[in-house]
Design a protein around this motif. Structure first.
Motif, mmCIF file in Angstrom:
data_model
loop_
_atom_site.group_PDB
_atom_site.id
_atom_site.type_symbol
_atom_site.label_atom_id
_atom_site.label_comp_id
_atom_site.label_asym_id
_atom_site.label_seq_id
_atom_site.Cartn_x
_atom_site.Cartn_y
_atom_site.Cartn_z
ATOM 1 N N LYS A 1 -21.877 -11.083 46.166
ATOM 2 C CA LYS A 1 -23.208 -10.478 46.192
ATOM 3 C C LYS A 1 -23.105 -9.069 45.632
ATOM 4 O O LYS A 1 -22.081 -8.390 45.794
ATOM 5 C CB LYS A 1 -23.671 -10.433 47.655
ATOM 6 N N ALA A 2 -24.142 -8.633 44.956
ATOM 7 C CA ALA A 2 -24.175 -7.253 44.467
ATOM 8 C C ALA A 2 -25.542 -6.648 44.797
ATOM 9 O O ALA A 2 -26.558 -7.344 44.783
ATOM 10 C CB ALA A 2 -23.930 -7.226 42.964
ATOM 11 N N PHE A 3 -25.532 -5.383 45.129
ATOM 12 C CA PHE A 3 -26.778 -4.670 45.463
ATOM 13 C C PHE A 3 -26.824 -3.354 44.712
ATOM 14 O O PHE A 3 -25.789 -2.801 44.356
ATOM 15 C CB PHE A 3 -26.824 -4.339 46.962
ATOM 16 N N VAL B 1 -27.892 -5.240 35.276
ATOM 17 C CA VAL B 1 -26.452 -5.138 35.493
ATOM 18 C C VAL B 1 -26.063 -5.840 36.794
ATOM 19 O O VAL B 1 -25.093 -6.603 36.840
ATOM 20 C CB VAL B 1 -26.018 -3.652 35.497
ATOM 21 N N VAL B 2 -26.830 -5.606 37.837
ATOM 22 C CA VAL B 2 -26.514 -6.218 39.128
ATOM 23 C C VAL B 2 -26.599 -7.747 39.030
ATOM 24 O O VAL B 2 -25.740 -8.465 39.543
ATOM 25 C CB VAL B 2 -27.439 -5.655 40.231
ATOM 26 N N THR C 1 -23.178 -1.680 45.088
ATOM 27 C CA THR C 1 -22.122 -2.221 45.931
ATOM 28 C C THR C 1 -21.936 -3.694 45.587
ATOM 29 O O THR C 1 -22.903 -4.432 45.403
ATOM 30 C CB THR C 1 -22.438 -2.074 47.432
ATOM 31 N N VAL C 2 -20.687 -4.083 45.491
ATOM 32 C CA VAL C 2 -20.359 -5.446 45.071
ATOM 33 C C VAL C 2 -19.355 -6.027 46.058
ATOM 34 O O VAL C 2 -18.361 -5.369 46.389
ATOM 35 C CB VAL C 2 -19.726 -5.447 43.652
ATOM 36 N N THR D 1 -16.202 -4.192 35.578
ATOM 37 C CA THR D 1 -16.345 -3.005 34.723
ATOM 38 C C THR D 1 -16.785 -3.363 33.305
ATOM 39 O O THR D 1 -17.517 -2.606 32.683
ATOM 40 C CB THR D 1 -15.045 -2.177 34.673
ATOM 41 N N ILE D 2 -16.373 -4.545 32.801
ATOM 42 C CA ILE D 2 -16.771 -4.875 31.426
ATOM 43 C C ILE D 2 -18.284 -5.058 31.307
ATOM 44 O O ILE D 2 -18.837 -4.874 30.230
ATOM 45 C CB ILE D 2 -16.033 -6.121 30.851
ATOM 46 N N ILE D 3 -18.942 -5.359 32.405
ATOM 47 C CA ILE D 3 -20.402 -5.486 32.344
ATOM 48 C C ILE D 3 -21.035 -4.114 32.098
ATOM 49 O O ILE D 3 -21.996 -3.987 31.338
ATOM 50 C CB ILE D 3 -20.923 -6.156 33.630
ATOM 51 N N PHE D 4 -20.462 -3.083 32.680
ATOM 52 C CA PHE D 4 -20.927 -1.717 32.421
ATOM 53 C C PHE D 4 -20.588 -1.311 30.983
ATOM 54 O O PHE D 4 -21.395 -0.707 30.288
ATOM 55 C CB PHE D 4 -20.276 -0.730 33.403
#
Lengths: 180, 565
Positions: free
Chosen positions: A75-77, A63-64, A9-10, A23-26
């Motif tokens: 924040k990302a979890f 990734v997070v 979740t971001v 998405t580019i990080i994935f």
């Protein structure tokens, strides 16, 4: 390391282009996004992304962190299925004839607790909320009645934890604001 | 504050003044012409440098930022102007260089229509910038510029792109400026964690064979003195990454040399022997670590970094010390017990002696045969009292210069580390000379790299920029040639080069130059090059089949370093 499905979740500011930044990080890590849901969060001006992807623990941590590094990401979890209550919605369109001529449909609707959203002269639309396996099972079950269209939403999820991490984070960040 | 009504383009100029910008690199064009028109009115407020290509503008801004510590500023047009700065953005992103790059864009009503010179600059630059933002209204300009400088500069620095539509440049706006001091979604400096600081100190206090790896984070954090105090107190030997060079002066007693693929024997081998490895503002690049599976497995790893996402990215850490090295280093130092690791430090000397005999002496003091790259670098370093700023291109010239140039002052090594951008050197040297006008800039390049951005000799000519250009000409793309010799059965595919007469080209640009082919002429030529504070091009014909050693072949471990003799 074992690959499992993670829910990421971001929370972000509402700027144009955030989805691409995430998405580019994935993409760089060759991780396929299984599902993606974006909506306004409960806090005005903050958007929430719910992403599912299959990967391992070490990778999801990296990734997070790299998502969080983006300036406009608050924040990302990451969570495993055990950490969250999650749900998806599926819609099934079935031809009117198949729907009306098969008494079995009633028992299927009852059994799965599906809803009928629409019935007209041409077709009917059923709706089922649940986990992927559940909505998939209903799809398999309805196949013999010729499903004209089938669609499933991305996952939405709520954590089981009692701590509201985003609001805590926002309060913590605001406390740092020299202009406060 | 007094409110003034002005065009967006003028608002941009006023915003840059508010951010204390004094030098701008750029190249005009159709969709940025309004900004350049405003720049004409403000020409006394800025030193403006027109390069000969947008790539030159951004590399010059990088060189400027790296020597001065200020944010480099670039203004280019849309479409090809913007795409020509892409290499520099990627380079600045990997090497943490603070830049604000302003690109023109077609009018907002034309966006998405494949208009003339339209490129999706935000889409293209997002993966290689710290932040990129499109301004479509003049009123957004001061806010966006303030935010851009804050983001580029604070925390781990990086490049920022502001893409300004043509209509936003000419639209009228009310100008008021407020510096950005806070972004709620961005925490540039992680909070100090006393527990981790204590753990790190304890680990170092218990270490028998501690070793530090110094990265550019020390320079970016202005933590050179704090680093020295830290190393001295616990008597810790240190190696430097390519970008960390000059954070410690070359003659600092605990400085043991360069890490990585072409680094020194000692710091590489000892990485596999130390018991506590202390990484400070570095990111365990594969050119430093070699095979990660075998990297420092015997050691506990302490990682000082400002960027949380670097922790455990490549090497698993035992303790992470998050924050600016300027604060974290003294916090740990305070808890250190003074220690002596004499035997451990002396053990580096065996490596030093071996490398000196087998690699260094033959490279920098050959008595026969063609001139070597190493002897040119060594002599220039000596002739400048080891006080010059070294700028390099990429390849053998870069590795040899990094190995043999010596530093006595901080921020003296400007090179493209992470991206390895050939052609970076000449424009970066221009930027370095402008960013540190009181210092001498010596730029080493190869016959390949110089020709990638050769047009910037025009910039040197126009602005009389005192760069000393030293071309180490081996008539080959040397580093690729080296790999072909070692790993591709001497099949020299696409590496031999027929070159022009470089001093003649310099002459056409009004730059004095000379070509040296004999060892006996070298000292005299260097003396001539350094006689005044003007640009000079020295071409030295060096051995064709020169190799850079030591070498850790890609994918092998740091202790498998080869000497090649």
């Amino acid at each position: 390391m074992e690959k499992i499905l993670y829910t990421i979740t971001v929370y972000t500011e509402n700027f144009v282009g955030l989805l691409n930044q995430i998405t580019i990080i994935f993409t760089r890590r060759q991780i396929n996004i299984e599902s993606l849901t974006v909506s306004k969060s409960s806090i005005p001006g903050i958007h929430k992304f719910t992403i599912t992807a299959e990967t391992d623990l070490e990778m999801v941590k990296k990734v997070v962190k790299q998502i969080e590094k983006r300036i406009d990401v608050l924040k990302a979890f990451y969570h495993t299925d055990d950490d969250v209550i999650y749900q998806e919605v599926a819609l099934y369109k079935i031809g009117a004839e198949a729907l009306l001529d098969n008494p079995e449909i009633e028992s299927i609707v009852r059994k799965y607790n599906a809803r009928i959203l629409e019935v007209n002269r041409s077709y009917g639309v059923l709706e089922l909320s649940g986990h992927t396996e559940e909505t998939q099972e209903l799809f398999e079950r309805l196949k013999e009645f010729h499903v004209l269209q089938f669609v499933r939403s991305g996952r939405i999820a709520i954590t089981k934890s009692t701590v509201e991490r985003l609001s805590d984070f926002l309060a913590e960040m605001e406390a740092r604001n020299p202009d406060r | 504050m007094e409110k003034k009504i002005m065009k967006g383009a003028e608002g941009l100029m006023c915003s840059l003044i508010e951010e204390n910008v004094n030098t701008i690199f750029g190249y005009p064009g159709g969709q940025i012409i309004t900004v350049f028109d405003a720049l004409y009115s403000y020409r006394d407020s800025f030193q403006y440098i027109l390069t000969r290509h947008e790539q030159g503008a951004i590399h010059a801004a990088q060189g400027y930022a790296r020597v001065s510590g200020d944010t480099g500023v670039v203004i280019v047009t849309s479409g090809p102007g913007a795409t020509n700065v892409i290499t520099g953005l990627a380079d600045a992103m990997l090497d943490s260089t603070p830049l604000v790059v302003i690109t023109g864009q077609v009018g907002a009503s034309l966006l998405g229509s494949d208009a003339f010179q339209e490129t999706d600059v935000i889409g293209v630059t997002q993966p290689i910038t710290k932040w990129s933002y499109q301004i479509r209204k003049a009123s957004e300009i001061p806010w966006a510029v303030a935010r851009a400088f804050y983001i580029a500069r604070e925390g781990r620095p990086g490049p920022v792109v502001l893409d300004i539509t043509k209509d936003a440049q000419s639209e009228m706006m009310e100008f008021t400026y407020k510096k950005c001091i806070f972004i709620r979604s961005y925490q540039p400096y992680p909070e100090l964690q006393p527990e981790n600081i204590a753990q790190a100190a304890e680990m170092i206090n218990n270490a028998k064979r501690p070793m530090a790896l110094v990265g550019q984070g020390v320079l970016l954090g202005h933590a050179e003195d704090e680093l020295k105090a830290f190393l001295k107190k616990a008597d810790i030997p240190a190696g430097s990454t390519l970008l960390g060079l000059s954070a410690l002066s070359s003659d600092f007693s605990l400085y043991k040399g360069l890490l990585g693929m072409h680094g020194n024997l000692g710091p590489n081998k000892k990485t596999a022997e130390c018991d506590v490895l202390i990484a400070i503002g570095m990111r365990f690049d594969d050119r430093v670590t070699g095979d990660l599976k075998k990297y420092a497995k015997q050691a506990k790893v302490i990682h000082f970094d400002i960027d949380t996402s670097e922790i455990d990215k490549n090497v698993k850490t035992s303790v992470a010390v998050l924050g600016n090295a300027k604060e974290t280093l003294p916090a740990v130092t305070e808890l250190l017990q003074p220690a002596q690791h004499t035997a451990w430090i002396q053990s580096f000397e065996v490596c030093e002696k071996e490398e000196m005999e087998r690699v260094i002496i033959p490279e920098i003091m050959p008595t026969a045969g063609p001139i070597t790259m190493g002897e040119v670098v060594n002599r220039v370093s000596e002739a400048t009292n080891h006080e010059a700023i070294l700028v390099t291109d990429v390849g053998q010239n870069q590795m040899i210069a990094a190995r043999y140039f010596k530093f006595s002052r901080s921020r003296s090594m400007i090179t493209s580390g992470g991206l390895g951008t050939m052609g970076f050197g000449l424009p970066a040297a221009i930027g370095a000379a402008l960013g540190a006008p009181e210092r001498r800039v010596c730029f080493f390049t190869g016959d390949g790299g110089i020709q990638m951005t050769l047009q910037e000799l025009g910039t040197i000519m126009q602005y009389k920029i005192p760069v000393k250009i030293i071309i180490l000409n081996n008539s080959f793309l040397g580093m690729v040639r080296q790999w072909q010799e070692l790993f591709y059965r001497e099949r020299y595919s696409s590496t031999p080069m027929n070159n022009p007469d470089f001093p003649k080209i310099a002459e056409a640009y009004g730059i004095e130059g000379r070509k040296v082919t004999k060892r006996e002429e070298l000292d005299d030529a260097i003396e001539e090059m350094l006689k005044d504070n003007k640009a000079y091009l020295l071409e030295v014909e060096v051995e064709e089949n020169g190799m850079v050693y030591p070498m850790i072949p890609a994918g092998t471990s740091v202790d498998q370093i080869i000497l090649g003799d």
